[in-house]
Design a protein around this motif. Structure first.
Motif, PDB file in Angstrom:
ATOM      1  N   LEU A 179      -5.527  -9.268  -3.302  1.00 29.66           N
ATOM      2  CA  LEU A 179      -5.888  -7.852  -3.338  1.00 29.66           C
ATOM      3  C   LEU A 179      -4.656  -6.954  -3.276  1.00 29.66           C
ATOM      4  CD1 LEU A 179      -8.953  -7.949  -0.889  1.00 29.66           C
ATOM      5  CD2 LEU A 179      -8.949  -8.115  -3.392  1.00 29.66           C
ATOM      6  N   MET A 180      -3.531  -7.540  -2.866  1.00 29.79           N
ATOM      7  CA  MET A 180      -2.275  -6.793  -2.783  1.00 29.79           C
ATOM      8  C   MET A 180      -1.432  -6.947  -4.042  1.00 29.79           C
ATOM      9  SD  MET A 180      -1.269  -7.710   1.151  1.00 29.79           S
ATOM     10  CE  MET A 180      -2.408  -7.366   2.494  1.00 29.79           C
ATOM     11  N   GLY A 181      -2.001  -7.563  -5.075  1.00 25.56           N
ATOM     12  CA  GLY A 181      -1.297  -7.680  -6.348  1.00 25.56           C
ATOM     13  C   GLY A 181      -0.549  -8.976  -6.550  1.00 25.56           C
ATOM     14  N   VAL A 182      -0.671  -9.920  -5.632  1.00 22.13           N
ATOM     15  CA  VAL A 182       0.015 -11.210  -5.786  1.00 22.13           C
ATOM     16  C   VAL A 182      -0.795 -12.092  -6.731  1.00 22.13           C
ATOM     17  CG1 VAL A 182       0.799 -13.292  -4.603  1.00 22.13           C
ATOM     18  CG2 VAL A 182       1.025 -11.056  -3.489  1.00 22.13           C
ATOM     19  N   PRO A 183      -0.184 -12.615  -7.805  1.00 21.16           N
ATOM     20  CA  PRO A 183      -0.925 -13.475  -8.760  1.00 21.16           C
ATOM     21  C   PRO A 183      -1.190 -14.848  -8.154  1.00 21.16           C
ATOM     22  CG  PRO A 183       1.383 -13.328  -9.386  1.00 21.16           C
ATOM     23  CD  PRO A 183       1.216 -12.407  -8.208  1.00 21.16           C
ATOM     24  N   LEU A 184      -2.357 -15.022  -7.605  1.00 20.20           N
ATOM     25  CA  LEU A 184      -2.692 -16.240  -6.863  1.00 20.20           C
ATOM     26  C   LEU A 184      -2.545 -17.490  -7.721  1.00 20.20           C
ATOM     27  CD1 LEU A 184      -3.871 -17.516  -4.248  1.00 20.20           C
ATOM     28  CD2 LEU A 184      -6.139 -17.188  -5.248  1.00 20.20           C
ATOM     29  N   ASN A 185      -3.132 -17.482  -8.912  1.00 18.86           N
ATOM     30  CA  ASN A 185      -3.103 -18.677  -9.760  1.00 18.86           C
ATOM     31  C   ASN A 185      -1.679 -19.055 -10.153  1.00 18.86           C
ATOM     32  OD1 ASN A 185      -5.910 -18.984  -9.761  1.00 18.86           O
ATOM     33  ND2 ASN A 185      -6.160 -17.588 -11.491  1.00 18.86           N
ATOM     34  N   LEU A 186      -0.854 -18.047 -10.442  1.00 21.13           N
ATOM     35  CA  LEU A 186       0.531 -18.320 -10.826  1.00 21.13           C
ATOM     36  C   LEU A 186       1.305 -18.949  -9.667  1.00 21.13           C
ATOM     37  CD1 LEU A 186       2.891 -18.106 -12.810  1.00 21.13           C
ATOM     38  CD2 LEU A 186       3.289 -15.777 -11.961  1.00 21.13           C
TER      39      LEU A 186
END
Length: 291
Positions: A179-186
């Motif tokens: 939700l803070m903009g961190v690309p989880l999948n990457l």
């Protein structure tokens, strides 16, 4: 005393390999709280990449190492996307069964090369020097220094880079961090790529130290690296390093001063005793449970 010092050098070599493989276990657990039981077989694939690059393509050591690390990293990312990503919200037992299935697939797929052990060409000139009464080989020096260098590089990535910060944040709370903009999948893919590439590096060095490989070589080595990760504290990178060297020291000393058939017994007994007295490992800490 001389005999002990000689065995201590052998323990450093074996512990370096265990530590590199254990880092893959602990990184995946730190991010997804999942044990990737196929990691030992990815170590085996790294050794087979070494066999292909060195034996069939006749490449020297450095290109062989880089090709093995890159190839297994891509394979690790593909496995995560195909096999593990759909199960992130499933019961943990589903992910464990899938990981075991992936390991079986890799073992049987590798049988395409041959069901028999394969001999790996030696890429490192194995010169020996005497330091007083103790002998040390160029192979031991390269394995220990390369392993320690990769461990230091990983520690710097995790502690000093934005990617490492994202990894640590996701390990703390993977529901809030996206939700803070961190690309989880990457970030998860990068984690698998780094962890499996370290396992591949361990596979290459193992194939040079013990130059006969087979499709099932990763089973017992993988379990022992898992023990190393648990001993050091699963989810803790520095703990995995320490655990690898501890297990390497224990195995070599047991084989040196006791019947060698006791090695596996002592390794698993070490895990049992540690879990009784320190369930979270040497550097591990209990994870807070959200209710």
């Amino acid at each position: 005393m001389t005999y002990f010092l000689q065995q201590f050098l052998n323990a450093l070599q074996l512990g370096s390999i265990y530590a590199l493989i254990a880092l893959g276990y602990t990184m995946v657990y730190g991010i997804l709280t999942m044990i990737n039981f196929a990691h030992g077989d990815l170590f085996m694939i790294g050794a087979f990449f070494c066999f292909i690059a060195a034996g069939l393509l006749k490449l020297p050591f450095v290109p062989t190492l880089l090709i093995s690390m890159a190839g297994v990293a891509l394979l690790g990312v593909a496995i995560e996307r195909v096999a593990y990503k759909p199960l992130r919200n499933a019961p943990r037992v589903s992910a464990i069964i899938t990981a075991l299935g992936v390991g079986l697939f890799l073992e049987n797929f590798t049988l395409v090369f041959s069901p028999y052990p394969q001999s790996v060409p030696t890429l490192i000139p194995n010169q020996t020097w005497m330091l007083g009464p103790v002998s040390i080989s160029s192979l031991q020096i390269i394995i220990v220094l390369l392993s320690i260098g990769l461990m230091i590089l990983l520690d710097l990535i995790v502690q000093k880079t934005m990617i490492g910060m994202a990894m640590r944040a996701i390990s703390w709370d993977k529901a809030i961090v996206p939700l803070m903009g961190v690309p989880l999948n990457l970030i998860i893919s990068i984690t698998f790529a780094i962890g499996t590439s370290l396992g591949a590096a361990a596979g290459v060095m193992y194939a040079q130290a013990f130059p006969v490989i087979d499709p099932y070589m990763g089973i017992m080595v993988g379990w022992k690296a898992f023990i190393s990760a648990v001993v050091g504290g699963i989810g803790n990178i520095r703990g995995a390093m320490i655990g690898g060297f501890i297990l390497g020291l224990v195995e070599i000393m047991v084989a040196a001063f006791m019947p060698s058939t006791y090695r596996d017994f002592v390794a698993f007994a070490l895990l049992l005793v540690l879990l009784i007295f320190r369930p979270h490992g040497i550097l591990g800490k209990p994870r807070p449970q959200k209710v």
